[in-house]
Design a protein around this motif. Structure first.
Motif, PDB file in Angstrom:
ATOM      1  N   SER A 193       0.859  -1.178   0.000  1.00  8.21           N
ATOM      2  CA  SER A 193       0.000   0.000   0.000  1.00  8.21           C
ATOM      3  C   SER A 193       0.893   1.225   0.000  1.00  8.21           C
ATOM      4  O   SER A 193       2.055   1.176   0.413  1.00  8.21           O
ATOM      5  CB  SER A 193      -0.928   0.002   1.220  1.00  8.21           C
ATOM      6  N   THR A 194       0.351   2.316  -0.468  1.00  7.07           N
ATOM      7  CA  THR A 194       1.157   3.529  -0.592  1.00  7.07           C
ATOM      8  C   THR A 194       0.257   4.750  -0.455  1.00  7.07           C
ATOM      9  O   THR A 194      -0.929   4.633  -0.137  1.00  7.07           O
ATOM     10  CB  THR A 194       1.914   3.540  -1.938  1.00  7.07           C
ATOM     11  N   GLY A 195       0.813   5.922  -0.696  1.00  8.63           N
ATOM     12  CA  GLY A 195       0.049   7.156  -0.566  1.00  8.63           C
ATOM     13  C   GLY A 195       0.714   8.277  -1.331  1.00  8.63           C
ATOM     14  O   GLY A 195       1.769   8.106  -1.952  1.00  8.63           O
ATOM     15  N   ARG A 196       0.121   9.459  -1.259  1.00  8.77           N
ATOM     16  CA  ARG A 196       0.666  10.606  -1.976  1.00  8.77           C
ATOM     17  C   ARG A 196       1.895  11.178  -1.283  1.00  8.77           C
ATOM     18  O   ARG A 196       2.582  12.035  -1.846  1.00  8.77           O
ATOM     19  CB  ARG A 196      -0.405  11.674  -2.151  1.00  8.77           C
ATOM     20  N   ASP A 197       2.188  10.697  -0.074  1.00  9.95           N
ATOM     21  CA  ASP A 197       3.453  11.079   0.535  1.00  9.95           C
ATOM     22  C   ASP A 197       4.611  10.431  -0.219  1.00  9.95           C
ATOM     23  O   ASP A 197       5.748  10.900  -0.136  1.00  9.95           O
ATOM     24  CB  ASP A 197       3.489  10.676   2.013  1.00  9.95           C
ATOM     25  N   GLN A 198       4.349   9.362  -0.985  1.00 10.35           N
ATOM     26  CA  GLN A 198       5.378   8.744  -1.831  1.00 10.35           C
ATOM     27  C   GLN A 198       5.274   9.239  -3.261  1.00 10.35           C
ATOM     28  O   GLN A 198       6.260   9.669  -3.853  1.00 10.35           O
ATOM     29  CB  GLN A 198       5.259   7.220  -1.815  1.00 10.35           C
ATOM     30  N   PHE A 199       4.079   9.177  -3.843  1.00 13.99           N
ATOM     31  CA  PHE A 199       3.911   9.548  -5.245  1.00 13.99           C
ATOM     32  C   PHE A 199       3.406  10.984  -5.347  1.00 13.99           C
ATOM     33  O   PHE A 199       2.205  11.242  -5.295  1.00 13.99           O
ATOM     34  CB  PHE A 199       2.962   8.569  -5.940  1.00 13.99           C
ATOM     35  N   ASN A 200       4.344  11.915  -5.497  1.00 18.46           N
ATOM     36  CA  ASN A 200       4.022  13.336  -5.579  1.00 18.46           C
ATOM     37  C   ASN A 200       5.017  14.002  -6.522  1.00 18.46           C
ATOM     38  O   ASN A 200       5.885  13.337  -7.117  1.00 18.46           O
ATOM     39  CB  ASN A 200       4.039  13.974  -4.186  1.00 18.46           C
ATOM     40  N   LEU A 201       4.914  15.306  -6.681  1.00 15.92           N
ATOM     41  CA  LEU A 201       5.780  15.985  -7.651  1.00 15.92           C
ATOM     42  C   LEU A 201       7.246  15.964  -7.241  1.00 15.92           C
ATOM     43  O   LEU A 201       8.132  15.957  -8.109  1.00 15.92           O
ATOM     44  CB  LEU A 201       5.310  17.427  -7.855  1.00 15.92           C
ATOM     45  N   ALA A 202       7.533  15.941  -5.946  1.00 18.18           N
ATOM     46  CA  ALA A 202       8.927  15.821  -5.516  1.00 18.18           C
ATOM     47  C   ALA A 202       9.487  14.477  -5.969  1.00 18.18           C
ATOM     48  O   ALA A 202      10.638  14.389  -6.444  1.00 18.18           O
ATOM     49  CB  ALA A 202       9.018  15.969  -3.998  1.00 18.18           C
ATOM     50  N   TRP A 203       8.697  13.416  -5.821  1.00 19.66           N
ATOM     51  CA  TRP A 203       9.107  12.091  -6.323  1.00 19.66           C
ATOM     52  C   TRP A 203       9.311  12.140  -7.829  1.00 19.66           C
ATOM     53  O   TRP A 203      10.289  11.594  -8.355  1.00 19.66           O
ATOM     54  CB  TRP A 203       8.033  11.065  -5.970  1.00 19.66           C
ATOM     55  N   LEU A 204       8.410  12.797  -8.537  1.00 16.61           N
ATOM     56  CA  LEU A 204       8.487  12.862  -9.997  1.00 16.61           C
ATOM     57  C   LEU A 204       9.777  13.534 -10.444  1.00 16.61           C
ATOM     58  O   LEU A 204      10.450  13.070 -11.382  1.00 16.61           O
ATOM     59  CB  LEU A 204       7.276  13.627 -10.533  1.00 16.61           C
ATOM     60  N   ARG A 205      10.173  14.597  -9.764  1.00 12.76           N
ATOM     61  CA  ARG A 205      11.404  15.302 -10.137  1.00 12.76           C
ATOM     62  C   ARG A 205      12.642  14.482  -9.799  1.00 12.76           C
ATOM     63  O   ARG A 205      13.662  14.570 -10.487  1.00 12.76           O
ATOM     64  CB  ARG A 205      11.454  16.675  -9.456  1.00 12.76           C
ATOM     65  N   ARG A 206      12.566  13.678  -8.750  1.00 18.46           N
ATOM     66  CA  ARG A 206      13.704  12.796  -8.448  1.00 18.46           C
ATOM     67  C   ARG A 206      13.845  11.725  -9.524  1.00 18.46           C
ATOM     68  O   ARG A 206      14.955  11.358  -9.906  1.00 18.46           O
ATOM     69  CB  ARG A 206      13.521  12.146  -7.071  1.00 18.46           C
ATOM     70  N   ARG A 207      12.707  11.213  -9.991  1.00 15.04           N
ATOM     71  CA  ARG A 207      12.759  10.178 -11.032  1.00 15.04           C
ATOM     72  C   ARG A 207      13.214  10.750 -12.370  1.00 15.04           C
ATOM     73  O   ARG A 207      13.851  10.052 -13.164  1.00 15.04           O
ATOM     74  CB  ARG A 207      11.380   9.530 -11.210  1.00 15.04           C
ATOM     75  N   TYR A 208      12.877  12.017 -12.638  1.00  8.89           N
ATOM     76  CA  TYR A 208      13.199  12.622 -13.934  1.00  8.89           C
ATOM     77  C   TYR A 208      13.623  14.077 -13.700  1.00  8.89           C
ATOM     78  O   TYR A 208      12.808  14.993 -13.778  1.00  8.89           O
ATOM     79  CB  TYR A 208      11.974  12.561 -14.859  1.00  8.89           C
ATOM     80  N   PRO A 209      14.912  14.298 -13.424  1.00  4.91           N
ATOM     81  CA  PRO A 209      15.391  15.639 -13.062  1.00  4.91           C
ATOM     82  C   PRO A 209      15.159  16.707 -14.135  1.00  4.91           C
ATOM     83  O   PRO A 209      15.090  17.895 -13.810  1.00  4.91           O
ATOM     84  CB  PRO A 209      16.890  15.416 -12.826  1.00  4.91           C
ATOM     85  N   ALA A 210      15.021  16.291 -15.402  1.00  6.07           N
ATOM     86  CA  ALA A 210      14.818  17.264 -16.480  1.00  6.07           C
ATOM     87  C   ALA A 210      13.337  17.576 -16.695  1.00  6.07           C
ATOM     88  O   ALA A 210      12.944  18.094 -17.747  1.00  6.07           O
ATOM     89  CB  ALA A 210      15.434  16.745 -17.781  1.00  6.07           C
ATOM     90  N   LEU A 211      12.520  17.300 -15.707  1.00  6.10           N
ATOM     91  CA  LEU A 211      11.068  17.415 -15.841  1.00  6.10           C
ATOM     92  C   LEU A 211      10.637  18.799 -16.338  1.00  6.10           C
ATOM     93  O   LEU A 211       9.814  18.921 -17.253  1.00  6.10           O
ATOM     94  CB  LEU A 211      10.411  17.126 -14.491  1.00  6.10           C
ATOM     95  N   ASP A 212      11.202  19.856 -15.760  1.00  7.30           N
ATOM     96  CA  ASP A 212      10.734  21.203 -16.076  1.00  7.30           C
ATOM     97  C   ASP A 212      11.208  21.699 -17.436  1.00  7.30           C
ATOM     98  O   ASP A 212      10.835  22.802 -17.858  1.00  7.30           O
ATOM     99  CB  ASP A 212      11.159  22.173 -14.975  1.00  7.30           C
ATOM    100  N   GLN A 213      12.005  20.889 -18.133  1.00 12.06           N
ATOM    101  CA  GLN A 213      12.409  21.240 -19.493  1.00 12.06           C
ATOM    102  C   GLN A 213      11.395  20.737 -20.526  1.00 12.06           C
ATOM    103  O   GLN A 213      11.488  21.068 -21.709  1.00 12.06           O
ATOM    104  CB  GLN A 213      13.794  20.654 -19.794  1.00 12.06           C
ATOM    105  N   LEU A 214      10.436  19.945 -20.080  1.00 13.15           N
ATOM    106  CA  LEU A 214       9.430  19.385 -20.979  1.00 13.15           C
ATOM    107  C   LEU A 214       8.222  20.312 -21.085  1.00 13.15           C
ATOM    108  O   LEU A 214       7.905  21.030 -20.125  1.00 13.15           O
ATOM    109  CB  LEU A 214       8.968  18.022 -20.466  1.00 13.15           C
ATOM    110  N   PRO A 215       7.516  20.297 -22.216  1.00 16.04           N
ATOM    111  CA  PRO A 215       6.252  21.040 -22.288  1.00 16.04           C
ATOM    112  C   PRO A 215       5.286  20.526 -21.224  1.00 16.04           C
ATOM    113  O   PRO A 215       5.122  19.308 -21.048  1.00 16.04           O
ATOM    114  CB  PRO A 215       5.748  20.735 -23.701  1.00 16.04           C
ATOM    115  N   ALA A 216       4.643  21.429 -20.516  1.00 17.82           N
ATOM    116  CA  ALA A 216       3.779  21.034 -19.400  1.00 17.82           C
ATOM    117  C   ALA A 216       2.671  20.098 -19.847  1.00 17.82           C
ATOM    118  O   ALA A 216       2.309  19.157 -19.123  1.00 17.82           O
ATOM    119  CB  ALA A 216       3.189  22.276 -18.733  1.00 17.82           C
ATOM    120  N   VAL A 217       2.125  20.333 -21.032  1.00 14.65           N
ATOM    121  CA  VAL A 217       1.035  19.489 -21.506  1.00 14.65           C
ATOM    122  C   VAL A 217       1.520  18.071 -21.800  1.00 14.65           C
ATOM    123  O   VAL A 217       0.771  17.098 -21.611  1.00 14.65           O
ATOM    124  CB  VAL A 217       0.354  20.117 -22.746  1.00 14.65           C
ATOM    125  N   ASP A 218       2.770  17.927 -22.219  1.00 12.65           N
ATOM    126  CA  ASP A 218       3.314  16.584 -22.460  1.00 12.65           C
ATOM    127  C   ASP A 218       3.533  15.833 -21.150  1.00 12.65           C
ATOM    128  O   ASP A 218       3.368  14.607 -21.088  1.00 12.65           O
ATOM    129  CB  ASP A 218       4.637  16.669 -23.228  1.00 12.65           C
TER     130      ASP A 218
END
Length: 371
Positions: free
Chosen positions: A243-268
Motif C-alpha cells: 500500500s502507498t500514498g501521496r506522501d510517496q507519489f508526488n511531484l517531488a518524487w516525480l522530479r527525483r525520477r526525472y530531473p529534467a522534468l521542467d524542461q518538458l512542455p507542461a502538456v506533455d
C-alpha cells in the motif's frame, strides 16, 4: 432497531483531499447492501485543503500540536456537517441510523516500514453533532495484527462483486487500488498513482483542481523516457501485499525520477502522467491476474475519458467498464464501503482480508464512539 433493514452512513475523504462524501445505505439482516438511498458531498474549504495537502505531500513537515489538534477538529466538523446534511435531506432522525462509519482523512500512511497510519477527524465530535454512534479508526486493528491497514475496501468488493468473479475492481482516487476476485481467493493492493500526480501538475500549471475528462492531457504527447523512469521505481515491481500514498507519489518524487522534468512542455508531462497511471495499473493486472477478462472501475478517475481509453488500449483482452454496469454508482463505492465496514463492526464481525493486508488474522475494525 426492529426492522427488515438497517441504515448506515459511510463517510469518506480520500487521497485527493478535495471533499467529504457521505452515502446513506440500507443493509439487510445479513449485512448485504440493498440500496444506496441518498448521497451528499461537501467540499473542503481552500485553506483546509491546502493545509492537508502540505502535510500529505511533505510528511516530515513539522506541525505544532495546536495545529494538528485544530485540523483534527476542522476535519471532524466537515464530516459531521456532511452526515447531518444527509440525514436532514432524507427527513430522517438520528434514531433511524444504526451507525456512521467515518474513514477520516488520511494524513500519513507508512504501515510497511513504520507500522503506522494516521487519519484525522475526531469521531466523538461527529457522534455528538449527529447524535449517532460513529465507527472510526479502521486501520489500526489490522496493523496491530501485522497487516498494512490498507487497502480495506477489497472486502466490500468481494461482498458486492464476488458473484461476478472472475473479475477485477479498480478504484482510481489520488492513489489507485486493485482488487482481484477469481472465485476462490481475493487479493488486493495499491498499484501506485491514480489521479494524484495529474491533479498536482495541473494545479501548478493551470490553477485548475483537476484535468476535466483528461482534455488537457489529450492535447499532449507521451514522453516515453519520463514514463519509463517512473515505472523503474521499485514499488511497481514489489509483490503484494503493498500500500502507498501521496506522501510517496508526488511531484517531488516525480522530479527525483526525472530531473529534467521542467524542461518538458507542461502538456506533455500531463499526458505522460495519465499514461503512467494507465500503464502501472495495466502492468499490475497483467502481472497478478493475466486471465481476468472484466474490470469494474470506480472512483473519481472514471470521469477521465482519456485515462479509461488508455486502460482499454493496454488491456485489449479485458472489458473495462465502470461499476455502474454492476449496479453501483462508481462515485459512491468507497463511501458505501465504509458504511458496510461500520455495519460489520457494529455487529462484531471482522472487516479485513488477510490475503489483502497481510494481517495475521481477521479482526473487527475500528472503535465505536457514542454520542
Amino acid at each position: 432497531m426492529r426492522s427488515e433493514f438497517q441504515r448506515c452512513i459511510g463517510l469518506m475523504s480520500g487521497t485527493s483531499m478535495d471533499a467529504v462524501d457521505a452515502a446513506l445505505c440500507r443493509f439487510d439482516s445479513s449485512g448485504k447492501l440493498l440500496e444506496i438511498e441518498s448521497t451528499c458531498s461537501l467540499e473542503y474549504g481552500s485553506k483546509l485543503r491546502a493545509a492537508l495537502l502540505r502535510i500529505q505531500l511533505d510528511p516530515d513537515h513539522l506541525l505544532s500540536l495546536r495545529t494538528m489538534a485544530d485540523l483534527d477538529q476542522q476535519i471532524a466538523g466537515a464530516f459531521a456537517e456532511c452526515a447531518a446534511t444527509l440525514i436532514a435531506q432524507c427527513s430522517l432522525s438520528p434514531a433511524d441510523i444504526l451507525v456512521i462509519g467515518s474513514h477520516g482523512q488520511t494524513v500519513f500512511h507508512d504501515a510497511l516500514n513504520l507500522g503506522n497510519s494516521l487519519q484525522l477527524g475526531n469521531p466523538s465530535l461527529i457522534a455528538a453533532r449527529c447524535g449517532v454512534p460513529v465507527v472510526a479508526d479502521f486501520r489500526r486493528a489490522d496493523i496491530a495484527a501485522g497487516g498494512q491497514g490498507a487497502p480495506l475496501v477489497p472486502a466490500f468488493h468481494l461482498d458486492q462483486f464476488g458473484s461476478r468473479a472472475p473479475c477485477a475492481v479498480l478504484n482510481i482516487g489520488g492513489i489507485a487500488n486493485l482488487t482481484l476476485l477469481d472465485g476462490e481467493s481475493v487479493t488486493g493492493f495499491d498499484t501506485g498513482p491514480g489521479n494524484g500526480l495529474m491533479d498536482e501538475w495541473i494545479q501548478v500549471h493551470r490553477a485548475e483542481p483537476f484535468d476535466r475528462g483528461g482534455s488537457w492531457a489529450a492535447q499532449g504527447k507521451v514522453v516515453e523516457a519520463l514514463v519509463t523512469a517512473c515505472l523503474n521505481d521499485p514499488y511497481f515491481a514489489s509483490a503484494p501485499p503493498k500500500s502507498t500514498g501521496r506522501d510517496q507519489f508526488n511531484l517531488a518524487w516525480l522530479r527525483r525520477r526525472y530531473p529534467a522534468l521542467d524542461q518538458l512542455p507542461a502538456v506533455d508531462v500531463q499526458r505522460s502522467l495519465c499514461e503512467l497511471t494507465a500503464r502501472s495499473i495495466s502492468n499490475s493486472l497483467l502481472s497478478a491476474a493475466s486471465g481476468v477478462s472484466r474490470i469494474y472501475v470506480c472512483g473519481g478517475g472514471t470521469a477521465n475519458i482519456l485515462l479509461l481509453e488508455s486502460l482499454r488500449r493496454h488491456l485489449p483482452g479485458t472489458r473495462v467498464e465502470t461499476t455502474q454496469a454492476a449496479g453501483l454508482d462508481p462515485l459512491w463505492v468507497e463511501a458505501s464501503a465504509f458504511a458496510w465496514l461500520a455495519w460489520r463492526t457494529a455487529h462484531g464481525r471482522a472487516g479485513n482480508l488477510t490475503s489483502v493486508t497481510g494481517a495475521g488474522r481477521e479482526v473487527v475494525l475500528g472503535g465505536v464512539f457514542r454520542p
